[in-house]
Design an enzyme around this catalytic site. Structure first.
Site, PDB file in Angstrom:
ATOM      1  N   ASP A  93       0.863  -1.183   0.000  1.00 29.55           N
ATOM      2  CA  ASP A  93       0.000   0.000   0.000  1.00 29.55           C
ATOM      3  C   ASP A  93       0.900   1.235   0.000  1.00 29.55           C
ATOM      4  OD1 ASP A  93       1.048   0.108   2.516  1.00 29.55           O
ATOM      5  OD2 ASP A  93      -0.855  -0.125   3.559  1.00 29.55           O
ATOM      6  N   ASP A 265      -8.048  -7.372   0.477  1.00 32.29           N
ATOM      7  CA  ASP A 265      -7.061  -7.660   1.516  1.00 32.29           C
ATOM      8  C   ASP A 265      -7.667  -7.218   2.829  1.00 32.29           C
ATOM      9  OD1 ASP A 265      -6.521  -4.613   1.123  1.00 32.29           O
ATOM     10  OD2 ASP A 265      -5.484  -5.161   2.958  1.00 32.29           O
ATOM     11  N   CYS A 303     -13.821 -28.627   7.725  1.00 30.07           N
ATOM     12  CA  CYS A 303     -12.674 -27.847   7.261  1.00 30.07           C
ATOM     13  C   CYS A 303     -11.486 -28.773   7.020  1.00 30.07           C
ATOM     14  CB  CYS A 303     -12.313 -26.787   8.295  1.00 30.07           C
ATOM     15  SG  CYS A 303     -10.876 -25.804   7.848  1.00 30.07           S
ATOM     16  N   CYS A 305      -8.314 -27.772   6.774  1.00 30.61           N
ATOM     17  CA  CYS A 305      -7.028 -27.154   7.131  1.00 30.61           C
ATOM     18  C   CYS A 305      -6.235 -28.039   8.091  1.00 30.61           C
ATOM     19  CB  CYS A 305      -7.248 -25.755   7.712  1.00 30.61           C
ATOM     20  SG  CYS A 305      -7.564 -25.702   9.486  1.00 30.61           S
ATOM     21  N   CYS A 308      -7.706 -28.122  11.722  1.00 28.28           N
ATOM     22  CA  CYS A 308      -8.922 -28.916  11.922  1.00 28.28           C
ATOM     23  C   CYS A 308      -8.680 -30.409  11.712  1.00 28.28           C
ATOM     24  CB  CYS A 308     -10.028 -28.412  11.011  1.00 28.28           C
ATOM     25  SG  CYS A 308     -10.620 -26.778  11.533  1.00 28.28           S
ATOM     26  N   HIS A 334      -6.213 -21.703  10.409  1.00 32.62           N
ATOM     27  CA  HIS A 334      -7.628 -22.007  10.159  1.00 32.62           C
ATOM     28  C   HIS A 334      -8.356 -20.815   9.517  1.00 32.62           C
ATOM     29  CE1 HIS A 334     -11.739 -23.344  10.548  1.00 32.62           C
ATOM     30  NE2 HIS A 334     -11.987 -22.136  11.034  1.00 32.62           N
TER      31      HIS A 334
HETATM   32 ZN   LIG Z   1      -9.810 -25.421   9.826  1.00 25.32          ZN
END
Ligand SMILES: [Zn+2]
Length: 387
Positions: A93, A265, A303, A305, A308, A334
């Site tokens: 930025d 963002d 999920c 990820c 998880c 996560h």
């Molecule tokens: Zn997760």
């Protein structure tokens, strides 16, 4: 051409679109969400984590890196890509937003902004030319013009700031010397439809390789933010990327995409994660709650990820209660996965011409934090920051 945008598919219904942004450090499938690495690091993660999460663009803050360690240090270390060990696309930025929100005793004039560092009180002057020079030293793929962020509903101030932002945009363009970076113009205009249009018209006339929409999600209602997008996006050229700055709540990503936004963002997913607030398809969950002390299940059973797949709510709660560093890392993984997966699902839905139904289905299950609560949280944050 530093950055090239290729539109790939526009949704059958509405303005959502699929595309690809090519940069010297790789390409970005859009619509995309960029995690924020304020000080050349996404807090609690390393670049390998970001790559595994599927992030294709990372944002870094000019204001912070200019003050510490200094743009010259970053340049000597190979620019941001070499310095932070991230080989993919980076966006910086202009530093303007942080000057207005973080710095002490700032004074804006037509020439630029005089401010004192929030770190050590030292005095600095940002001009359009200087900000482009700093971003050339930092070496991101996408860089931003210096703009003035006004209080969004103070019309007289917004008009004055807009005139300055436009002159500064011309000066930024003239100051650019590197041809491998794409300089985006930033549309301002507060919450006033005619000023937003004036700003978009002016900047499109300067023919930037991309357009950012700034000064939104700064305290106005969500309805007003969506209205400003409804007005602004249709006048932007179809062959250039459109970037909605500082926006990252799941509902805003969906509403932004529906209106034709390509890039987002926000610090929201990483900041919430460090406060133990985790995204799920059914809203946010605070993993510090006593209710999870003996909960064997994952944050979100659906999920995929790393967090998880491997850890229980009970374990995450324990890490937060004990102040363990791993808490920040697992929670951040996560939350970023949640938003990056949402963007993958969105892209898939646009491609299959099912985006409108996907959006409706998601929003039917996702409780939105009301405007009043968001305003209170913002006030609390600003008070903490001033202390
Ligand atoms: Zn997760």
């Amino acid at each position: 051409m530093a950055v090239d945008y290729t539109p790939l598919h526009v949704a059958a219904e509405g303005s959502a679109r699929l595309g690809r942004i090519s940069t010297p450090h790789g390409s970005i499938a859009t619509p995309a969400f960029a995690p924020v690495g304020t000080q050349a690091t996404v807090k609690a993660l390393d670049p390998r984590d970001l790559a595994e999460l599927g992030a294709e663009l990372v944002l870094a803050n000019t204001y912070h890196l200019y003050l510490r360690p200094g743009a010259d240090v970053v340049a000597e270390m190979g620019g941001l890509h070499g310095f932070m060990g991230w080989a993919g696309p980076i966006l910086t930025d202009s530093g303007g937003f942080q000057v207005y929100s973080l710095a002490d005793r700032r004074q804006v004039s037509d020439d630029g902004v005089l401010f004192r560092s929030h770190i050590d009180g030292s005095q600095h002057h940002f001009t359009p030319e200087k900000v482009v020079g700093i971003q050339e030293q930092l070496g991101a793929d996408i860089i931003m013009c210096l703009d003035e962020c006004a209080v969004p509903d103070d019309r007289a101030y917004v008009e004055l700031a807009l005139a300055r932002t436009h002159v500064w945009a011309e000066r930024c363009r003239a100051a650019q010397t590197r041809s491998d970076q794409a300089l985006f113009g930033i549309i301002q205009g507060g919450v006033f439809a005619d000023l937003r249009l004036r700003s978009a018209d002016f900047l499109v006339g300067l023919d930037f390789p991309g357009y950012a929409i700034g000064g939104l999600s700064v305290g106005e209602s969500k309805a007003l933010m969506y209205e400003m997008l409804d007005i602004t996006v249709p006048v932007l050229p179809a062959d250039k990327p459109r970037y909605l700055m500082g926006v990252g709540a799941p509902e805003d990503l969906l509403e932004g995409v529906a209106r034709g936004i390509d890039l987002f963002d926000c610090v929201l997913p990483t900041r919430l994660a460090r406060n133990a607030s985790l995204f799920t398809r059914h809203g946010r969950l605070n993993v510090r709650n006593a209710a999870w002390a003996r909960a064997p299940g994952a944050i979100d059973e659906d999920c995929a990820c790393y967090t998880c797949r491997n850890f229980s709510r009970a374990y995450l709660r324990h890490l937060f209660k004990a102040g363990e560093l791993l808490a920040y890392r697992l929670a951040t993984i996560h939350n970023l996965h949640f938003l990056l997966q949402l963007m993958r699902d969105i892209r898939q839905a646009i491609g299959a011409d099912t985006f409108a139904a996907f959006k409706q289905e998601f929003l039917a299950h996702y409780p939105i934090v009301p405007d009043e609560v968001r305003a209170q949280n913002r006030d609390k944050r600003m008070t903490r920051r001033r202390q």
